[in-house]
Each structure stands twice: as structure tokens, then as C-alpha cells.
Design a protein around this motif. Structure first.
Motif, mmCIF file in Angstrom:
data_model
loop_
_atom_site.group_PDB
_atom_site.id
_atom_site.type_symbol
_atom_site.label_atom_id
_atom_site.label_comp_id
_atom_site.label_asym_id
_atom_site.label_seq_id
_atom_site.Cartn_x
_atom_site.Cartn_y
_atom_site.Cartn_z
ATOM 1 N N LYS A 26 1.568 -6.221 -14.965
ATOM 2 C CA LYS A 26 2.274 -7.272 -14.232
ATOM 3 C C LYS A 26 3.727 -6.888 -13.965
ATOM 4 O O LYS A 26 4.299 -7.264 -12.948
ATOM 5 C CB LYS A 26 2.223 -8.584 -15.021
ATOM 6 C CG LYS A 26 0.835 -9.200 -15.130
ATOM 7 C CD LYS A 26 0.888 -10.522 -15.889
ATOM 8 C CE LYS A 26 -0.507 -11.138 -15.996
ATOM 9 N NZ LYS A 26 -0.470 -12.423 -16.759
ATOM 10 N N LEU A 27 4.295 -6.155 -14.896
ATOM 11 C CA LEU A 27 5.700 -5.789 -14.775
ATOM 12 C C LEU A 27 5.927 -4.870 -13.575
ATOM 13 O O LEU A 27 6.885 -5.027 -12.820
ATOM 14 C CB LEU A 27 6.170 -5.093 -16.055
ATOM 15 C CG LEU A 27 7.652 -4.755 -16.151
ATOM 16 C CD1 LEU A 27 8.492 -6.024 -16.185
ATOM 17 C CD2 LEU A 27 7.933 -3.901 -17.389
ATOM 18 N N GLY A 28 5.010 -3.932 -13.378
ATOM 19 C CA GLY A 28 5.120 -3.015 -12.250
ATOM 20 C C GLY A 28 6.249 -2.018 -12.404
ATOM 21 O O GLY A 28 6.936 -1.968 -13.420
ATOM 22 N N TYR A 29 6.439 -1.195 -11.357
ATOM 23 C CA TYR A 29 7.459 -0.159 -11.380
ATOM 24 C C TYR A 29 8.806 -0.722 -10.924
ATOM 25 O O TYR A 29 8.867 -1.570 -10.033
ATOM 26 C CB TYR A 29 7.069 1.000 -10.467
ATOM 27 C CG TYR A 29 6.067 1.951 -11.087
ATOM 28 C CD1 TYR A 29 6.508 3.059 -11.804
ATOM 29 C CD2 TYR A 29 4.702 1.751 -10.954
ATOM 30 C CE1 TYR A 29 5.612 3.953 -12.374
ATOM 31 C CE2 TYR A 29 3.789 2.633 -11.522
ATOM 32 C CZ TYR A 29 4.255 3.729 -12.226
ATOM 33 O OH TYR A 29 3.366 4.602 -12.797
ATOM 34 N N LYS A 30 9.849 -0.220 -11.548
ATOM 35 C CA LYS A 30 11.214 -0.568 -11.167
ATOM 36 C C LYS A 30 11.881 0.657 -10.540
ATOM 37 O O LYS A 30 11.503 1.796 -10.799
ATOM 38 C CB LYS A 30 12.022 -1.011 -12.391
ATOM 39 C CG LYS A 30 11.394 -2.158 -13.174
ATOM 40 C CD LYS A 30 11.326 -3.427 -12.353
ATOM 41 C CE LYS A 30 10.753 -4.579 -13.195
ATOM 42 N NZ LYS A 30 10.605 -5.814 -12.375
ATOM 43 N N PRO A 333 10.595 18.037 -11.352
ATOM 44 C CA PRO A 333 10.154 17.041 -10.367
ATOM 45 C C PRO A 333 9.498 15.844 -11.042
ATOM 46 O O PRO A 333 8.837 15.990 -12.073
ATOM 47 C CB PRO A 333 9.136 17.819 -9.521
ATOM 48 C CG PRO A 333 8.605 18.861 -10.455
ATOM 49 C CD PRO A 333 9.752 19.246 -11.346
ATOM 50 N N ILE A 334 9.696 14.678 -10.470
ATOM 51 C CA ILE A 334 8.971 13.497 -10.920
ATOM 52 C C ILE A 334 7.489 13.716 -10.591
ATOM 53 O O ILE A 334 7.151 14.114 -9.473
ATOM 54 C CB ILE A 334 9.485 12.228 -10.199
ATOM 55 C CG1 ILE A 334 10.976 12.027 -10.468
ATOM 56 C CG2 ILE A 334 8.680 11.006 -10.617
ATOM 57 C CD1 ILE A 334 11.331 11.740 -11.895
ATOM 58 N N PRO A 335 6.579 13.511 -11.551
ATOM 59 C CA PRO A 335 5.148 13.716 -11.255
ATOM 60 C C PRO A 335 4.701 12.897 -10.046
ATOM 61 O O PRO A 335 5.024 11.712 -9.924
ATOM 62 C CB PRO A 335 4.465 13.240 -12.538
ATOM 63 C CG PRO A 335 5.490 13.434 -13.612
ATOM 64 C CD PRO A 335 6.806 13.134 -12.954
ATOM 65 N N ASN A 336 3.962 13.533 -9.144
ATOM 66 C CA ASN A 336 3.526 12.854 -7.926
ATOM 67 C C ASN A 336 2.700 11.609 -8.230
ATOM 68 O O ASN A 336 2.731 10.622 -7.490
ATOM 69 C CB ASN A 336 2.718 13.827 -7.061
ATOM 70 C CG ASN A 336 2.498 13.304 -5.655
ATOM 71 O OD1 ASN A 336 3.437 12.966 -4.963
ATOM 72 N ND2 ASN A 336 1.239 13.236 -5.239
ATOM 73 N N VAL A 340 3.133 7.969 -6.386
ATOM 74 C CA VAL A 340 2.034 7.309 -5.676
ATOM 75 C C VAL A 340 1.733 5.948 -6.296
ATOM 76 O O VAL A 340 1.599 4.933 -5.594
ATOM 77 C CB VAL A 340 0.781 8.202 -5.683
ATOM 78 C CG1 VAL A 340 -0.417 7.449 -5.115
ATOM 79 C CG2 VAL A 340 1.040 9.473 -4.887
ATOM 80 N N GLU A 341 1.624 5.908 -7.625
ATOM 81 C CA GLU A 341 1.305 4.644 -8.293
ATOM 82 C C GLU A 341 2.381 3.587 -8.065
ATOM 83 O O GLU A 341 2.096 2.393 -8.032
ATOM 84 C CB GLU A 341 1.119 4.873 -9.789
ATOM 85 C CG GLU A 341 -0.191 5.537 -10.157
ATOM 86 C CD GLU A 341 -0.380 5.635 -11.656
ATOM 87 O OE1 GLU A 341 0.582 5.307 -12.399
ATOM 88 O OE2 GLU A 341 -1.462 6.042 -12.086
ATOM 89 N N SER A 342 3.628 4.039 -7.911
ATOM 90 C CA SER A 342 4.725 3.082 -7.720
ATOM 91 C C SER A 342 4.812 2.571 -6.299
ATOM 92 O O SER A 342 5.627 1.688 -6.002
ATOM 93 C CB SER A 342 6.058 3.739 -8.104
ATOM 94 O OG SER A 342 6.484 4.650 -7.098
#
Length: 354
Positions: A26-30, A333-336, A340-342
Motif C-alpha cells: 500500500k505504501l508504494g514507491y517514493k 546503477p539502480i536495478p532495472n 519498472v516496479e516503481s
């Protein structure tokens, strides 16, 4: 963990409220925080008030848990990263006040017979059994034909090596070479040159464990140790005031152990008024002292040499023939998968967004 993420990837969103943990979906990505916000979050968890609520030193069954020394050390590493030199000195003095000190014998720091010694500030406690975390660094280092001089079980995956270009920078009288093996006896009884046969010397800081299984050893893995504090303070003093006798004395504390006496000490008159020259020596000293301890990347980035060293054959041999290291490689690098998930909320580090 926040500092490790920041050091490797730059600012990233982290969970700071315990109540959010059961509701991550529910919190999701910030969005990624700013550098200042990320540093502020880490510092907020490492204030003197919070550090003082921890035990001074964890021993016996509690050994390996977070204590004041480990927390001060994390703050020291953050301060080094940010070049907050005054805070580096403050952290170094706080750690010294807790009673940590250099071991007399360099090789003994990682000995199974000298665990929980007074130089180790924070370890991962290891056991060579399924019930514990096994230390398998020796297996990563050893060639498959290695024969244990003590007759213990051994396993070699022929992995980590130290390039000849770095090995050759050591003074031949440096006792730290006792943990950097060029020649060994194989299972056929032949003497083998590791540098010629395996493209590098064998970094064997961790001793053999009589109860080891070959791959898994029970020698505790060292994360933080006091020598790092000593050289960090010397670096900070030099950055603030230039070469001083106090900074020289700290470096010589390390060198006297390395050589067994003061015959190889450095002197202030060789560096007077030359901050750059002493800075360069401290970087060399950190290489000789901390090889195979996971500090070199961080040190080279802080000194602005990470990319130039990666592209320099005199430092790396022919390990990067393309000479393709770029400035943006100071961060991973930030993992792809995360991007994508964000849904694109998490942005990639510059240079990798191709």
C-alpha cells in the motif's frame, strides 16, 4: 544499511517508520530523496544520544551485535564519505575513548586463535556449521591445488587475487606481506608462484580453522577495525591543517606495527607544507593496510582516483584493456527491476539511462 545503500547507489528511498513495514504494498514507491535528506536520515539514527543508549562493547554471547563502537564507526565512515573532517576526528576520538587499540601483530587480527581481539570494532560472527554464517573467503581465494600446511580440509575456487602491480608496491620488509602469498606448495609438493600461475598474489588474511569444512571457516569476518580509525583521523588532520606531527605520528603507529620497529617511519620534514603529498601517502598506506577488506573503492572515490586508476595499466595491469571506466561509475546503477516496479518514480543514476 542506509549508509551502504547511499555509498553504492547514492540517495534512495528507505523505510523509516516501523508501522509502514507490514503495509509495503500500500505504501508504494517514493521518489529518491536528495543527498542532504539521505545524509540527514543516517545522521538522525546516529546521534550521540542514540549511540549512548547502546552497550559500550558487546562481548561473549552478544558479540557481533550493534554497540557504541560500531555505531560511532558507521558515523565516521559517513563523515569520511562527506569529507566532514571535524566530525571524523570527533568520531575517532569517541572510538578511542571506548578502549579500542591496535593489535601488536598484524596477522593475528584475523586468527581463529585471537577472535574478539581489541582491534575489531564490528564483526560478522562466523561458524563452519549449518547453524552459523560460514566464512568462505579462503575458498574464494585459494587455487584448487592448494595444500593446507596444517593438514586441514581446504577448498579452492581460484577467485580473488591481488595484482602484481599492487603487490610490487610493498616494501620487502613489510610484515603485512605475511598475509599476501606469492608462493605456495601444491598437492604434488611443488612450489608454485601465484603471481605467474594465477595472475596475482593470494590475499590470505583469514587464518585456517581446524574445525573448518574446507569451504566454510569459523573465523569471524571483520567489518570495522581500529586501524581504519587511526588513518581516518590522520587524513582528517591533514585536510584541516596540512601535515602536522600528530598526523605523522598516527601514520607511524600503523607503520611501526607493519615493520616491527620505527626503522621505516615517515618524518614530517618530508611533507611540510605539502598537503597533497601527505594525502597521497595516506592513500598508499590505506592500500597496504586494508587490502582485501572492501575499503579500496570507497577510498579511491573519496580521493578522486577511482576512474583514473581503473583506466591506468600501471595500477590495474591489463584488467581493463578498453580503458572504459567513466566518471558516473562511482555509483552503481539502480536495478532495472526497481525502476519498472516503481512505474518510473525511481529514476536511474546518470550515465546508466541508455
Amino acid at each position: 544499511f542506509m549508509y551502504d545503500l547511499y555509498n553504492l547507489y547514492g540517495p534512495v528511498p528507505v523505510i523509516t517508520d516501523e508501522a509502514d513495514i507490514p503495509n509495503l504494498n500500500k505504501l508504494g514507491y517514493k521518489e529518491r530523496p536528495t543527498k542532504e535528506q539521505m545524509v540527514g536520515l543516517i545522521k538522525a539514527d546516529l546521534t550521540e544520544e542514540i549511540i549512548s543508549s547502546l552497550p559500550e562493547k558487546c562481548r561473549d554471547s552478544e558479540y557481533g551485535r550493534m554497540d557504541q563502537g560500531a555505531a560511532w564507526m558507521c558515523l565516521l565512515k559517513l563523515s569520511l564519505h562527506e569529507k566532514d573532517w571535524n566530525n571524523v576526528i570527533k568520531c575517532a576520538d569517541a572510538i578511542k575513548a571506548l578502549g579500542y587499540d591496535l593489535e601488536d601483530n598484524y596477522k593475528s587480527i584475523w586468527s581463529i586463535d585471537n577472535e574478539q581481539n581489541n582491534e575489531i570494532i564490528f564483526p560478522i560472527v562466523c561458524k563452519p556449521t549449518p547453524e552459523g554464517v560460514g566464512n568462505n573467503f579462503r575458498a574464494h581465494v585459494l587455487p584448487p591445488d592448494w595444500k593446507s600446511p596444517n593438514g586441514y580440509p581446504s577448498e579452492g575456487w581460484n577467485g580473488y587475487k591481488v595484482p602484481k602491480e599492487f603487490y610490487d608496491t610493498f616494501d620487502k620488509d613489510d610484515k603485512r606481506l605475511e598475509t599476501l602469498i606469492d608462493k605456495y606448495i601444491n598437492k604434488d609438493g611443488d612450489e608454485i608462484s601465484a603471481i605467474k600461475t594465477h595472475s596475482g598474489a593470494l590475499p590470505l588474511k583469514y587464518s585456517e580453522d581446524p574445525a573448518g569444512t574446507g569451504a566454510n571457516q569459523g573465523v569471524d569476518y571483520v567489518i570495522y577495525r581500529y586501524a581504519d580509525v587511526v588513518l581516518a583521523k590522520a587524513e582528517a588532520l591533514n585536510e584541516i591543517n596540512g601535515p602536522t606531527q600528530e598526523a605523522i605520528d598516527l601514520i607511524n603507529d600503523i607503520r611501526e606495527r607493519a615493520f616491527g620497529d620505527n626503522s621505516h617511519n615517515i618524518i614530517l620534514s618530508d611533507f611540510t607544507g605539502d598537503r597533497d603529498k601527505l594525502r597521497e601517502h595516506i592513500l598508499k598506506e590505506r592500500g597496504w593496510e586494508f587490502f582485501f577488506e572492501g575499503l579500496r573503492r570507497e577510498d579511491l572515490i573519496r580521493h578522486g582516483k577511482f576512474v583514473t586508476y581503473a583506466n591506468d595499466p600501471s595500477k590495474m595491469g591489463n584488467r581493463n584493456p578498453q580503458k572504459n571506466a567513466k566518471d558516473f561509475h562511482v555509483l552503481y546503477p539502480i536495478p532495472n527491476k526497481v525502476i519498472v516496479e516503481s512505474g518510473g518514480i525511481i529514476k536511474q543514476n546518470p550515465g546508466y539511462d541508455y
